[in-house]
Design a protein around this motif. Structure first.
Motif, PDB file in Angstrom:
ATOM      1  N   ALA A 103      71.810  37.215  26.638  1.00 10.17           N
ATOM      2  CA  ALA A 103      71.525  35.793  26.410  1.00 10.17           C
ATOM      3  C   ALA A 103      72.812  34.976  26.403  1.00 10.17           C
ATOM      4  CB  ALA A 103      70.781  35.632  25.091  1.00 10.17           C
ATOM      5  N   GLU A 104      73.874  35.580  25.900  1.00 11.55           N
ATOM      6  CA  GLU A 104      75.140  34.845  25.819  1.00 11.55           C
ATOM      7  C   GLU A 104      75.664  34.503  27.218  1.00 11.55           C
ATOM      8  OE1 GLU A 104      79.279  36.048  23.908  1.00 11.55           O
ATOM      9  OE2 GLU A 104      77.528  36.608  22.711  1.00 11.55           O
ATOM     10  N   GLU A 105      75.639  35.512  28.100  1.00 15.08           N
ATOM     11  CA  GLU A 105      76.130  35.276  29.470  1.00 15.08           C
ATOM     12  C   GLU A 105      75.024  34.783  30.395  1.00 15.08           C
ATOM     13  OE1 GLU A 105      78.153  38.769  30.879  1.00 15.08           O
ATOM     14  OE2 GLU A 105      79.473  38.823  29.129  1.00 15.08           O
ATOM     15  N   ARG A 106      73.828  34.691  29.878  1.00 18.37           N
ATOM     16  CA  ARG A 106      72.677  34.132  30.584  1.00 18.37           C
ATOM     17  C   ARG A 106      72.346  34.893  31.868  1.00 18.37           C
ATOM     18  NH1 ARG A 106      72.408  27.938  30.789  1.00 18.37           N
ATOM     19  NH2 ARG A 106      74.059  28.139  32.303  1.00 18.37           N
ATOM     20  N   TRP A 107      72.222  36.218  31.715  1.00 15.85           N
ATOM     21  CA  TRP A 107      71.723  36.988  32.855  1.00 15.85           C
ATOM     22  C   TRP A 107      70.731  38.035  32.379  1.00 15.85           C
ATOM     23  CZ3 TRP A 107      72.803  42.091  32.225  1.00 15.85           C
ATOM     24  CH2 TRP A 107      74.001  42.467  31.601  1.00 15.85           C
ATOM     25  N   VAL A 108      69.934  38.485  33.323  1.00 19.09           N
ATOM     26  CA  VAL A 108      68.917  39.481  33.024  1.00 19.09           C
ATOM     27  C   VAL A 108      68.912  40.495  34.164  1.00 19.09           C
ATOM     28  CG1 VAL A 108      67.101  38.048  34.099  1.00 19.09           C
ATOM     29  CG2 VAL A 108      66.464  39.768  32.439  1.00 19.09           C
ATOM     30  N   ARG A 109      68.641  41.754  33.815  1.00 16.53           N
ATOM     31  CA  ARG A 109      68.574  42.804  34.839  1.00 16.53           C
ATOM     32  C   ARG A 109      67.133  43.294  34.885  1.00 16.53           C
ATOM     33  NH1 ARG A 109      70.309  48.204  35.288  1.00 16.53           N
ATOM     34  NH2 ARG A 109      70.515  48.364  33.036  1.00 16.53           N
ATOM     35  N   VAL A 110      66.520  43.231  36.060  1.00 19.31           N
ATOM     36  CA  VAL A 110      65.096  43.569  36.166  1.00 19.31           C
ATOM     37  C   VAL A 110      64.853  44.540  37.307  1.00 19.31           C
ATOM     38  CG1 VAL A 110      64.344  41.318  35.292  1.00 19.31           C
ATOM     39  CG2 VAL A 110      64.575  41.660  37.764  1.00 19.31           C
ATOM     40  N   GLN A 111      63.707  45.206  37.227  1.00 23.19           N
ATOM     41  CA  GLN A 111      63.247  45.982  38.376  1.00 23.19           C
ATOM     42  C   GLN A 111      62.473  45.041  39.310  1.00 23.19           C
ATOM     43  OE1 GLN A 111      61.227  49.267  36.316  1.00 23.19           O
ATOM     44  NE2 GLN A 111      62.945  50.572  36.893  1.00 23.19           N
ATOM     45  N   PRO A 112      62.308  45.433  40.582  1.00 23.65           N
ATOM     46  CA  PRO A 112      61.744  44.488  41.552  1.00 23.65           C
ATOM     47  C   PRO A 112      60.294  44.092  41.299  1.00 23.65           C
ATOM     48  CG  PRO A 112      62.198  46.626  42.580  1.00 23.65           C
ATOM     49  CD  PRO A 112      62.781  46.672  41.214  1.00 23.65           C
ATOM     50  N   GLY A 113      59.551  44.909  40.532  1.00 17.59           N
ATOM     51  CA  GLY A 113      58.129  44.612  40.355  1.00 17.59           C
ATOM     52  C   GLY A 113      57.817  43.662  39.209  1.00 17.59           C
TER      53      GLY A 113
END
Ligand SMILES: Cc1cc2nc3c(=O)[nH]c(=O)nc-3n(C[C@H](O)[C@H](O)[C@H](O)COP(=O)(O)OP(=O)(O)OC[C@H]3O[C@@H](n4cnc5c(N)ncnc54)[C@H](O)[C@@H]3O)c2cc1C
Length: 252
Positions: A103-113
């Motif tokens: 949240a601090e760096e404002r990124w998220v890592r997700v799987q493609p689905g």
């Protein structure tokens, strides 16, 4: 076109290597023969991968047996991108998890689905949202959103998906894994000297972008409006004339 003669061998080799499901029955193939476009094309089979290793096995064998593949998420594409005479790989059944939020760096890592609306619901308590908002966001998933460079009615505020992707973990056409993302000049040079398929991709891109005829074709031929998702977006690699692989939103 007739199915490739290597198809039975391909399926026989693939089946024991995967944890997910490989469906070659008429019912499943018919289900995946359409998307939101006007095209209807029967695939050779459908893979519902449970793990990234499943996907890698499919790509490795597809390269060996020369079987076309079509990755697919929600199938809401309007131009036939999600159908073909190929092995369709549907990422939505299992590879649909949100892996990490910073949240601090404002990124998220997700799987493609991961479906976009689900992602934004998840991010709401962090006071965050993924900006580009295709109207199909209650179905469309991040794999297809990234591949289509999707955006929506707030594109003037948020830009295109390509403005928001920091890194992608990918499996190349020869079945090898790598990560595409920001590279400093030394890292970029190191990529070019690799003797493998990935190295050859970097060398081809550099050769293409160093050719003065290509540079002027890109500069003159790229339409002068920013909301475009056709073509290869090569002007983003041209930058200011130096070869910058840095994406606009990457402030790290
Ligand atoms: C009613 C409606 C409204 C729409 N509104 C918009 C809009 O406002 N803006 C917009 O941009 N588009 C819109 N679209 C088009 C489409 O919904 C979007 O482009 C969406 O992002 C596609 O996502 P998807 O999950 O359905 O992808 P799919 O259709 O399943 O796939 C799209 C492409 O991504 C590739 N792909 C999927 N997963 C992967 C993966 N893991 N690795 C590599 N490639 C992959 C597929 O091969 C295909 O080429 C709309 C469509 C409909 C039907």
């Amino acid at each position: 076109m007739p199915a490739p003669s290597a198809l039975p061998d391909f399926f026989n080799q693939l089946r024991p290597r995967i944890a997910g499901e490989l469906r070659t029955d008429a019912f499943y193939r018919t289900l995946y023969s359409t998307d939101a476009s006007l095209y209807q094309v029967m695939p050779y089979g459908v893979l519902l991968p449970k793990t990234v290793d499943d996907v890698q096995a499919a790509l490795e064998l597809a390269a060996r047996y020369r079987i076309p593949i079509v990755p697919r998420t929600a199938g809401t594409s309007l131009a036939g991108q999600a159908v073909n005479e190929a092995l369709v790989i549907d990422f939505t059944s299992h590879l649909n998890r949100i892996l990490e939020v910073n949240a601090e760096e404002r990124w998220v890592r997700v799987q493609p689905g991961v479906v976009l609306d689900h992602l934004n619901q998840y991010l709401r308590p962090f006071d965050l949202q993924y900006g580009p908002d295709p109207a199909s966001s209650n179905r469309a998933a991040l794999g297809g959103i990234v591949a289509n460079n999707a955006t929506g009615s707030h594109s003037i505020v948020y830009g295109m998906t390509a403005d928001h992707v920091l890194e992608t973990d990918v499996i190349l056409a020869d079945g090898t894994r790598t990560r595409f993302g920001f590279l400093n000049p030394a890292e970029l040079d190191a990529k070019h000297t690799r003797g493998d398929f990935e190295g050859s991709l970097y060398r081809k891109i550099r050769a293409t972008l160093e050719n003065p005829a290509n540079i002027s074709a890109i500069r003159e031929g790229t339409p002068r409006h920013w909301r475009r998702c056709g073509g290869y977006n090569v002007e983003r690699l041209l930058g200011d004339g130096n070869f910058s692989y840095r994406l606009p939103q990457d402030t790290r």
